[in-house]
Design a protein around this motif. Sequence first.
Motif, PDB file in Angstrom:
ATOM      1  N   ASN A 541      -1.897 -83.994   7.911  1.00 29.28           N
ATOM      2  CA  ASN A 541      -2.927 -83.071   7.444  1.00 29.28           C
ATOM      3  C   ASN A 541      -3.763 -82.525   8.602  1.00 29.28           C
ATOM      4  N   GLU A 542      -4.116 -83.371   9.575  1.00 26.47           N
ATOM      5  CA  GLU A 542      -4.976 -82.928  10.684  1.00 26.47           C
ATOM      6  C   GLU A 542      -4.300 -81.826  11.486  1.00 26.47           C
ATOM      7  N   LEU A 558       4.780 -84.419  17.755  1.00 23.02           N
ATOM      8  CA  LEU A 558       4.763 -85.885  17.583  1.00 23.02           C
ATOM      9  C   LEU A 558       5.967 -86.547  18.251  1.00 23.02           C
ATOM     10  N   ARG A 559       7.102 -85.830  18.294  1.00 23.21           N
ATOM     11  CA  ARG A 559       8.274 -86.378  18.985  1.00 23.21           C
ATOM     12  C   ARG A 559       7.988 -86.543  20.469  1.00 23.21           C
ATOM     13  N   LYS A 565      -3.531 -88.452  18.697  1.00 20.48           N
ATOM     14  CA  LYS A 565      -4.546 -88.624  19.746  1.00 20.48           C
ATOM     15  C   LYS A 565      -4.062 -88.057  21.076  1.00 20.48           C
ATOM     16  N   ARG A 566      -2.784 -88.348  21.388  1.00 23.57           N
ATOM     17  CA  ARG A 566      -2.240 -87.826  22.657  1.00 23.57           C
ATOM     18  C   ARG A 566      -2.128 -86.305  22.627  1.00 23.57           C
ATOM     19  N   TYR A 590      -8.784 -75.492  18.615  1.00 23.93           N
ATOM     20  CA  TYR A 590      -9.147 -76.353  17.478  1.00 23.93           C
ATOM     21  C   TYR A 590      -9.893 -77.599  17.947  1.00 23.93           C
ATOM     22  N   TYR A 591      -9.376 -78.257  18.970  1.00 23.19           N
ATOM     23  CA  TYR A 591      -9.989 -79.514  19.420  1.00 23.19           C
ATOM     24  C   TYR A 591     -11.301 -79.286  20.181  1.00 23.19           C
ATOM     25  N   LYS A 592     -11.434 -78.124  20.848  1.00 20.32           N
ATOM     26  CA  LYS A 592     -12.710 -77.797  21.513  1.00 20.32           C
ATOM     27  C   LYS A 592     -13.805 -77.604  20.474  1.00 20.32           C
TER      28      LYS A 592
END
Length: 597
Positions: A541-542, A558-559, A565-566, A590-592
């Motif tokens: 979802n995130e 993700l692979r 987190k990474r 998005y993360y900023k």
Amino acid sequence: MDLDILIKTLPSQPGVYQYYDKNGTILYIGKAKNLKKRVASYFTKNHEYGKTKVLVKKITDIKHIVVNTETDALLLENNLIKKYQPRYNVMLKDDKTYPWICIKKERFPRVFLTRNVIKDGSEYYGPYTSVRTAKALLDLIKELYHLRSCNFDLSEKNIQDQKYKVCLDYHIGNCKGPCEGYQTEENYNNDIVAIRNIIKGNFKDSLKSFQDLMLHFAAEMEFEEAQKIKEKIDLLANYQAKSTVVNPSITNVDVFSIVSDESYSYVNFFKISNGAIIQSHTTEIKKKLNETDKELLELAIFEIRQRFNSQSVEIYVPFKVDLGENIKVTIPKLGDKKRIVELSLRNAKYYRQERFKQIKIVDPDRHVNRLMAQMKKDLRLSEEPRHIECFDNSNIQGTNPVAACVVFKDGKPSKNEYRHFNIKTVDGPDDFASMEEVVFRRYKRLQDEGEKLPQLIVIDGGKGQLSSALKSLDILGLRNKIAIIGIAKRLEEIYYPEDPIPLYLDKKSESLKIIQQLRNEAHRFGITHHRNKRSKSAITNELENITGIGKQTVVSLLRHFRSVKRVSLASFEELESIIGKAKAEKIITYYKQKQSK
């Protein structure tokens, strides 16, 4: 002769009956108060137990022996069973040769331990099921009384002729030298009388005798001798204290109790003398024809009393048994007598538990067979539950509803056959509808694939969940083909279809332990899957919440990075090399924004 005629002409008196097959081999020997009534019952009853049915089919001839009393019938039955060892009779097997304490019939009798009972007039006490106990008692006797250890023929003539000389035992104070006439026969025999009482558990006379002797030496100022006697009194008192004291008023009594499961019974025996347990023994009996506890206890009492040479005229038991008119049977209701029967029962239960542990290690197949037979009986099933499946729902906080199915084969988890289910047809948390769905899906698939069905289904829940599971079995046409039960958590009630009254199993029973293990394993397996699903859902979802980032992009990220987190800590260049410039910019943005909030 026709069997019907044989049965009709049997006398209505006490006796022993013998069943023979077509080859003239004895199949079974039994006793009866009324021969006619007892034998007829074998041929008129509808026997549920398979081996009894087989026995009755094999009978081609019946012989009988009429006796005066029921006691005579019991004794005769016991002797004939030992002699002929029929296939369908229970026999108390005991390969051990137990030790006895022997007081030899001779002048200046020797007292020693032996495993061979010779009928030469000597006295034998025991047998002792523990060699250590017998040796401890013999060591005590040797400490208290100075007996000879030699095997010389101490006849009056041999002593007068000075045929023997005292040995080292005399010089170190372990013997009083009867071989050279230093000890009289009367003095020696007084010690033997005292020893006989001690072996029987009667310490009172010996203690009083030693106390009188100690006071005599003290009065004569022979304090060293008085101290030696005091040490003997302490030894005797210490040994007596170690005996399991029951009640001084309970004397010369035998106590018997029995514990049974589907295939075996365990009988415990106590011999009580002068308020203390002086013997204890437990034996295992393999059932042959689904015998009752009453029948097995009667058989065991006669056999064990003969084996241990018991002459007690009173017996304590937990329920009524028929032992004839010569033995007083007491069923204690309260007090010390009741407690000693309960202690005997605890010993029988403990022995059964120990045997279970041993069998589990030495003969696992036998353990499994017994467990399955016990579960069939306890859970009122038509067949042994060799294959059991248990279902549990998990919808914590109303999210991600899942279910688990765990499989046990022969009472053990078969983990490679465990299955998870994601609920597909139910909206929101609905345990009943979810249970209906997963049970249907599980057994529809097994039917379609031609797989074997279980003998028992366990539903984690009460009547509601059980009813839901039954709906699916009805649709699949499996309602009466698979046994199904529900187990409620609060009081461990076990529910059956269309039965409003639950079954309560003994909290210590093996059957309940297996059901609990199934339920706990299904709960654990379901919770693990539910937790993993929620975790994956949160991760997905995130990343998918980022505009312009689809499922395939998430999989690629993700692979490479192995965790969200990474991904959040990755540089623009790293992201660009995996998913391109445009999408990398969206993730960085998005993360900023998330950090600035």
